[in-house]
Design a protein around this motif. Sequence first.
Motif, short mmCIF file in Angstrom:
data_model
loop_
_atom_site.label_atom_id
_atom_site.label_comp_id
_atom_site.label_asym_id
_atom_site.label_seq_id
_atom_site.Cartn_x
_atom_site.Cartn_y
_atom_site.Cartn_z
N TRP A 76 0.84 -1.20 0.00
CA TRP A 76 0.00 0.00 0.00
C TRP A 76 0.88 1.25 0.00
N GLN B 150 -8.89 1.07 -1.30
CA GLN B 150 -8.39 2.10 -0.41
C GLN B 150 -8.61 1.69 1.04
N GLU C 169 -8.81 3.47 4.75
CA GLU C 169 -8.87 4.71 5.51
C GLU C 169 -8.78 4.38 6.99
N ILE D 100 -5.11 7.90 4.42
CA ILE D 100 -5.70 7.16 3.31
C ILE D 100 -4.57 6.44 2.58
N GLN E 146 -3.60 3.69 -0.56
CA GLN E 146 -4.04 3.09 -1.82
C GLN E 146 -3.30 1.78 -2.03
N THR F 137 -1.39 8.08 0.58
CA THR F 137 -1.67 9.16 -0.36
C THR F 137 -2.13 10.44 0.33
#
Length: 241
Positions: free
Chosen positions: A25, A104, A106, A115, A117, A28
Amino acid sequence: MKAFCTLFSLLITATLFAQSLNGSWQLTHENGEMLTKNEVIAIYQDGYFAVGAKEARTNKFLYAYGGEYSLKGKTYTETQDFNTRSAQRIGGTMEFKATVKDEQLELSSGAQSQIWQRLSDKTDALTRNWVITGRERDGTMNTMTPGDRRTVKILSGGRFQWIAFNSVTKEFSGTGGGTYTAQNGTYTENITFFSRDDSRVGASLQFQFEVKDGTWHHKGKSSKGDPIYELWSPYGEAYRK
């Protein structure tokens, strides 16, 4: 009734799969701000995670943290084994509200939010969380039992990160990571961050690998050109607190 049970079972399986964080991941957004100057990568596998961060432009190492985690419903919990920014967090358990949707993740706790991605969830023969249990010296393989002081290497989603630390004394010895491939007995690391020497970023190292009886046999030359032969074992099997 049987059809209903089958459908219900499929829905549960799909939900559990959607909740899996296994893979790589990239951060972002943090506290509502988009990250543009730093590259922060997280790897999740086998109930363990590791995060490595650097300045995107200069490749300067910034920080690393990680440890054990769990995701149950909308509750994400982590207990950190290492943290270069805050040693006070090592050994403590933190809880976050989590939402996983459309690749995503969160995470939020109070005024803090992140957050992430998903980059990849691909797997291969070396996808696992490993801990070193053997190293050859002068032709003799010296085995070791991991304890408070250990070196972990987590591979998932095409990314790798190794970390050397002591979870009791909170001493941090180093970390490095990047992308990798493992095909036809050849394991290749492409270094994207290295806490000990930023100049090593961009280097590629190639090794021979074989997984025998669950143990990863790792042979080749180190970043300094020295021959190495290491044994890595699954973390959950080799390490006991």
